[in-house]
Design a protein around this motif. Structure first.
Motif, PDB file in Angstrom:
ATOM      1  N   THR A 115      51.088  45.946  31.008  1.00 11.65           N
ATOM      2  CA  THR A 115      51.056  47.122  30.137  1.00 11.65           C
ATOM      3  C   THR A 115      52.320  47.963  30.267  1.00 11.65           C
ATOM      4  OG1 THR A 115      49.971  48.518  31.801  1.00 11.65           O
ATOM      5  CG2 THR A 115      48.543  47.243  30.325  1.00 11.65           C
ATOM      6  N   GLY A 116      53.314  47.468  31.002  1.00  9.94           N
ATOM      7  CA  GLY A 116      54.547  48.221  31.224  1.00  9.94           C
ATOM      8  C   GLY A 116      54.585  48.760  32.632  1.00  9.94           C
ATOM      9  N   ASP A 120      51.917  49.052  34.619  1.00  8.25           N
ATOM     10  CA  ASP A 120      50.916  48.354  35.436  1.00  8.25           C
ATOM     11  C   ASP A 120      50.706  46.953  34.889  1.00  8.25           C
ATOM     12  OD1 ASP A 120      50.016  50.689  37.104  1.00  8.25           O
ATOM     13  OD2 ASP A 120      49.420  51.446  35.139  1.00  8.25           O
ATOM     14  N   VAL A 121      49.970  46.163  35.667  1.00  5.64           N
ATOM     15  CA  VAL A 121      49.489  44.881  35.177  1.00  5.64           C
ATOM     16  C   VAL A 121      48.016  44.775  35.547  1.00  5.64           C
ATOM     17  CG1 VAL A 121      50.235  43.663  37.286  1.00  5.64           C
ATOM     18  CG2 VAL A 121      49.814  42.376  35.175  1.00  5.64           C
ATOM     19  N   PHE A 122      47.211  44.405  34.574  1.00  6.66           N
ATOM     20  CA  PHE A 122      45.780  44.226  34.811  1.00  6.66           C
ATOM     21  C   PHE A 122      45.488  42.744  34.949  1.00  6.66           C
ATOM     22  CE2 PHE A 122      45.905  48.333  32.610  1.00  6.66           C
ATOM     23  CZ  PHE A 122      45.153  49.100  33.487  1.00  6.66           C
ATOM     24  N   LEU A 123      44.749  42.398  36.000  1.00  8.09           N
ATOM     25  CA  LEU A 123      44.387  41.015  36.257  1.00  8.09           C
ATOM     26  C   LEU A 123      42.894  40.813  36.031  1.00  8.09           C
ATOM     27  CD1 LEU A 123      46.286  40.270  39.609  1.00  8.09           C
ATOM     28  CD2 LEU A 123      47.131  40.062  37.256  1.00  8.09           C
ATOM     29  N   GLY A 124      42.550  39.710  35.420  1.00 16.53           N
ATOM     30  CA  GLY A 124      41.160  39.287  35.333  1.00 16.53           C
ATOM     31  C   GLY A 124      40.907  38.280  36.443  1.00 16.53           C
ATOM     32  N   LEU A 125      40.078  38.648  37.411  1.00 12.64           N
ATOM     33  CA  LEU A 125      39.826  37.826  38.591  1.00 12.64           C
ATOM     34  C   LEU A 125      38.397  37.306  38.570  1.00 12.64           C
ATOM     35  CD1 LEU A 125      41.453  40.204  41.253  1.00 12.64           C
ATOM     36  CD2 LEU A 125      42.546  38.307  40.020  1.00 12.64           C
ATOM     37  N   ARG A 126      38.231  36.062  38.965  1.00 14.06           N
ATOM     38  CA  ARG A 126      36.918  35.441  38.977  1.00 14.06           C
ATOM     39  C   ARG A 126      36.214  35.703  40.302  1.00 14.06           C
ATOM     40  NH1 ARG A 126      33.485  34.275  35.397  1.00 14.06           N
ATOM     41  NH2 ARG A 126      35.216  33.474  34.125  1.00 14.06           N
ATOM     42  N   LEU A 127      35.062  36.398  40.233  1.00 12.40           N
ATOM     43  CA  LEU A 127      34.212  36.624  41.395  1.00 12.40           C
ATOM     44  C   LEU A 127      32.838  36.072  41.056  1.00 12.40           C
ATOM     45  CD1 LEU A 127      33.655  37.827  44.218  1.00 12.40           C
ATOM     46  CD2 LEU A 127      33.146  40.001  43.088  1.00 12.40           C
ATOM     47  N   VAL A 158      40.296  48.174  42.654  1.00 17.64           N
ATOM     48  CA  VAL A 158      40.478  46.752  42.974  1.00 17.64           C
ATOM     49  C   VAL A 158      41.976  46.514  42.915  1.00 17.64           C
ATOM     50  CG1 VAL A 158      39.882  44.381  42.377  1.00 17.64           C
ATOM     51  CG2 VAL A 158      38.269  46.229  41.862  1.00 17.64           C
ATOM     52  N   SER A 159      42.631  46.532  44.078  1.00 17.82           N
ATOM     53  CA  SER A 159      44.090  46.511  44.093  1.00 17.82           C
ATOM     54  C   SER A 159      44.605  45.713  45.277  1.00 17.82           C
ATOM     55  CB  SER A 159      44.646  47.938  44.153  1.00 17.82           C
ATOM     56  OG  SER A 159      44.415  48.497  45.431  1.00 17.82           O
ATOM     57  N   ALA A 160      45.931  45.596  45.329  1.00 20.90           N
ATOM     58  CA  ALA A 160      46.556  44.858  46.438  1.00 20.90           C
ATOM     59  C   ALA A 160      46.750  45.748  47.660  1.00 20.90           C
ATOM     60  CB  ALA A 160      47.897  44.294  45.978  1.00 20.90           C
ATOM     61  N   GLU A 161      46.460  47.051  47.545  1.00 21.19           N
ATOM     62  CA  GLU A 161      46.650  47.974  48.661  1.00 21.19           C
ATOM     63  C   GLU A 161      45.462  47.915  49.618  1.00 21.19           C
ATOM     64  OE1 GLU A 161      47.486  51.897  47.395  1.00 21.19           O
ATOM     65  OE2 GLU A 161      49.080  51.293  45.998  1.00 21.19           O
ATOM     66  N   ARG A 162      45.756  47.865  50.895  1.00 19.86           N
ATOM     67  CA  ARG A 162      44.702  47.803  51.899  1.00 19.86           C
ATOM     68  C   ARG A 162      43.838  49.064  51.828  1.00 19.86           C
ATOM     69  NH1 ARG A 162      43.765  45.219  56.798  1.00 19.86           N
ATOM     70  NH2 ARG A 162      42.492  46.446  58.259  1.00 19.86           N
ATOM     71  N   ALA A 163      42.530  48.877  51.827  1.00 21.42           N
ATOM     72  CA  ALA A 163      41.591  49.990  51.779  1.00 21.42           C
ATOM     73  C   ALA A 163      40.830  50.067  53.095  1.00 21.42           C
ATOM     74  CB  ALA A 163      40.610  49.807  50.622  1.00 21.42           C
ATOM     75  N   PRO A 164      40.958  51.180  53.823  1.00 20.90           N
ATOM     76  CA  PRO A 164      40.266  51.303  55.115  1.00 20.90           C
ATOM     77  C   PRO A 164      38.760  51.088  54.994  1.00 20.90           C
ATOM     78  CG  PRO A 164      41.856  53.078  54.833  1.00 20.90           C
ATOM     79  CD  PRO A 164      41.770  52.363  53.523  1.00 20.90           C
ATOM     80  N   GLU A 165      38.163  51.567  53.880  1.00 22.68           N
ATOM     81  CA  GLU A 165      36.731  51.376  53.662  1.00 22.68           C
ATOM     82  C   GLU A 165      36.524  50.321  52.583  1.00 22.68           C
ATOM     83  OE1 GLU A 165      34.410  54.968  53.223  1.00 22.68           O
ATOM     84  OE2 GLU A 165      36.056  56.147  54.055  1.00 22.68           O
ATOM     85  N   GLY A 166      37.114  49.161  52.796  1.00 21.27           N
ATOM     86  CA  GLY A 166      37.038  48.140  51.765  1.00 21.27           C
ATOM     87  C   GLY A 166      36.827  46.755  52.322  1.00 21.27           C
ATOM     88  N   VAL A 167      36.843  45.809  51.410  1.00 24.23           N
ATOM     89  CA  VAL A 167      36.685  44.407  51.782  1.00 24.23           C
ATOM     90  C   VAL A 167      37.782  43.607  51.086  1.00 24.23           C
ATOM     91  CG1 VAL A 167      35.037  44.036  49.900  1.00 24.23           C
ATOM     92  CG2 VAL A 167      35.081  42.449  51.836  1.00 24.23           C
ATOM     93  N   ALA A 168      38.369  42.680  51.831  1.00 24.27           N
ATOM     94  CA  ALA A 168      39.464  41.867  51.297  1.00 24.27           C
ATOM     95  C   ALA A 168      38.910  40.570  50.709  1.00 24.27           C
ATOM     96  CB  ALA A 168      40.476  41.558  52.392  1.00 24.27           C
ATOM     97  N   LEU A 169      39.429  40.211  49.539  1.00 26.04           N
ATOM     98  CA  LEU A 169      39.026  38.973  48.878  1.00 26.04           C
ATOM     99  C   LEU A 169      40.266  38.286  48.322  1.00 26.04           C
ATOM    100  CD1 LEU A 169      35.999  40.252  46.744  1.00 26.04           C
ATOM    101  CD2 LEU A 169      35.861  38.986  48.893  1.00 26.04           C
ATOM    102  N   GLU A 170      40.193  36.994  48.224  1.00 26.79           N
ATOM    103  CA  GLU A 170      41.234  36.232  47.514  1.00 26.79           C
ATOM    104  C   GLU A 170      40.552  35.492  46.381  1.00 26.79           C
ATOM    105  OE1 GLU A 170      43.998  32.461  48.406  1.00 26.79           O
ATOM    106  OE2 GLU A 170      44.442  34.190  49.689  1.00 26.79           O
ATOM    107  N   ARG A 179      43.848  46.425  38.994  1.00 25.41           N
ATOM    108  CA  ARG A 179      45.043  47.114  38.504  1.00 25.41           C
ATOM    109  C   ARG A 179      46.112  47.059  39.578  1.00 25.41           C
ATOM    110  NH1 ARG A 179      45.132  53.312  36.148  1.00 25.41           N
ATOM    111  NH2 ARG A 179      47.349  53.402  35.603  1.00 25.41           N
ATOM    112  N   LEU A 180      47.241  46.442  39.259  1.00 26.67           N
ATOM    113  CA  LEU A 180      48.350  46.285  40.197  1.00 26.67           C
ATOM    114  C   LEU A 180      49.621  46.866  39.585  1.00 26.67           C
ATOM    115  CD1 LEU A 180      46.252  44.139  41.253  1.00 26.67           C
ATOM    116  CD2 LEU A 180      48.226  42.749  41.927  1.00 26.67           C
ATOM    117  N   PRO A 181      50.617  47.198  40.420  1.00 23.24           N
ATOM    118  CA  PRO A 181      51.906  47.635  39.873  1.00 23.24           C
ATOM    119  C   PRO A 181      52.548  46.527  39.042  1.00 23.24           C
ATOM    120  CG  PRO A 181      51.758  48.087  42.231  1.00 23.24           C
ATOM    121  CD  PRO A 181      50.599  47.210  41.895  1.00 23.24           C
ATOM    122  N   ALA A 182      53.365  46.914  38.081  1.00 19.54           N
ATOM    123  CA  ALA A 182      54.017  45.934  37.216  1.00 19.54           C
ATOM    124  C   ALA A 182      54.928  45.001  38.000  1.00 19.54           C
ATOM    125  CB  ALA A 182      54.800  46.646  36.121  1.00 19.54           C
TER     126      ALA A 182
END
Length: 354
Positions: A304-305, A307-314, A283-295, A322-325
């Motif tokens: 965490t230095g 990386d940065v972990f986000l808690g997202l409401r779905l 679950v990342s900001a990078e485009r995934a060819p076999e994926g689905v985009a959500l906002e 998990r996103l880059p710092a």
């Protein structure tokens, strides 16, 4: 034939069955880590191998020989405990040499062996000290040296790092990994820390309530967990679990807040309750060819230095991304669910599908 063979092992204590038909195989030179929550039977299994707690049923074979009738001292096994178990009135050299002295090894040879193992573990400068003068990490190295000097056919480690602080755990973990690579020793290692399991093992066995949930290489355990318990237990943060139902076409999954294609090249029965598992890195900001985009709305940010972990409401669920710092995070975050890395489970049984 495997070097270590544990077959249908059971152990009952006071009417409570601790081990329930455990089967394990380990090749010579392997590093097996037993992992699971407290009370799952890890230490009981280790003590059965060592001969400290005889099993109720089953067999344990080492190099083709059953050891059930052998006294612990005859099994040629060295054990490293959580508590170090060093003799406070002896020097480091004396502690390391003690098992050799008990085995009748001449003093001159003991001195040679102690010097060699001290050099391997980089504790030559500590040989004249007593345990009370050492740090926790140094004491654990001495305990390892005392086990290693015997050159046993099997090493057993019972949560050896749990008394150390975070920095020392990393250091001694690296020492154990280096020791295994240098000596080719066969090791069975107990821990409740799944990070230790992933970084040390050539093979992991996940236990729950005395039953083996899955056995395999670290990558297999992480990427293809056998059931929802293994998926949730192995990994930090834990795998995202998104319950849903199979759509009318049998090839889509209806999640709360999203519809996605099933990550399997099969058609499932419509309406079946399934759970989609996604690691945070899927679950990342990078485009995934076999994926689905959500906002999705951001409810938690955990740097965490690196990386940065986000808690997202779905819907009603909070999922971890998990996103880059360096990522810029606002009130909402666009992410891709990478379905090529997803795992599908049956919601009722918890077993992996496919």
């Amino acid at each position: 034939m495997a070097f270590i063979e544990i077959e249908r092992l059971e152990r009952t204590i006071g009417g409570l069955q601790i081990l329930k038909g455990v089967d394990i195989r380990l090749e010579k030179g392997g590093f097996l880590v037993l992992v699971g929550p407290s009370g799952c039977g890890k230490s009981t299994l280790l003590n059965a191998i060592a001969g400290l707690q005889p099993p109720t049923a089953g067999d344990i074979r080492i190099d083709g020989q059953s050891v059930l009738g052998l006294h612990p001292s005859k099994r040629d096994i060295a054990m490293v405990f959580q508590s170090y178990a060093l003799y406070p009135n002896m020097t480091v050299a004396g502690n390391i040499a003690f098992p050799l002295e008990m085995a009748g090894v001449p003093a001159a040879q003991r001195a040679v062996d102690v010097a060699a193992v001290a050099k391997t573990l980089q504790i030559e400068h500590l040989l004249d000290r007593r345990p009370g003068q050492l740090s926790g990490g140094q004491r654990q190295r001495v305990a390892m040296a005392r086990a290693l000097v015997r050159k046993p056919r099997l090493f057993l480690f019972d949560e050896p790092l749990s008394n150390l602080d975070a920095k020392l755990r990393v250091e001694v973990r690296a020492e154990i990994r280096r020791l295994h690579q240098a000596t080719g020793a066969t090791i069975i290692y107990v821990t409740h820390d799944q990070i230790e399991a992933m970084t040390l093992a050539t093979q992991i066995v996940v236990l729950k309530d005395g039953v083996v949930q899955q056995a395999g290489a670290p990558a297999e355990i992480y990427n293809a967990p056998a059931n929802m318990f293994v998926a949730d237990f192995m990994g930090a943060p834990a795998m995202n679990m998104l319950p849903g139902t199979v759509g009318l076409d049998g090839q889509t999954l209806q999640l709360e807040g999203a519809e996605v294609a099933l990550p399997l090249a099969v058609t499932l029965e419509p309406g079946r309750a399934v759970t989609l598992g996604l690691r945070p890195e899927a679950v990342s900001a990078e485009r995934a060819p076999e994926g689905v985009a959500l906002e999705l709305p951001v409810e938690m940010v955990e740097p965490t230095g690196s990386d940065v972990f986000l808690g997202l409401r779905l819907g009603a669920r909070l999922i971890t991304a998990r996103l880059p710092a360096t990522a810029e995070v606002g009130a909402r975050q666009a992410v891709w669910l990478d379905l090529s890395r997803a795992v599908l489970f049956d919601s009722r049984s918890g077993a992996r599908i496919g």
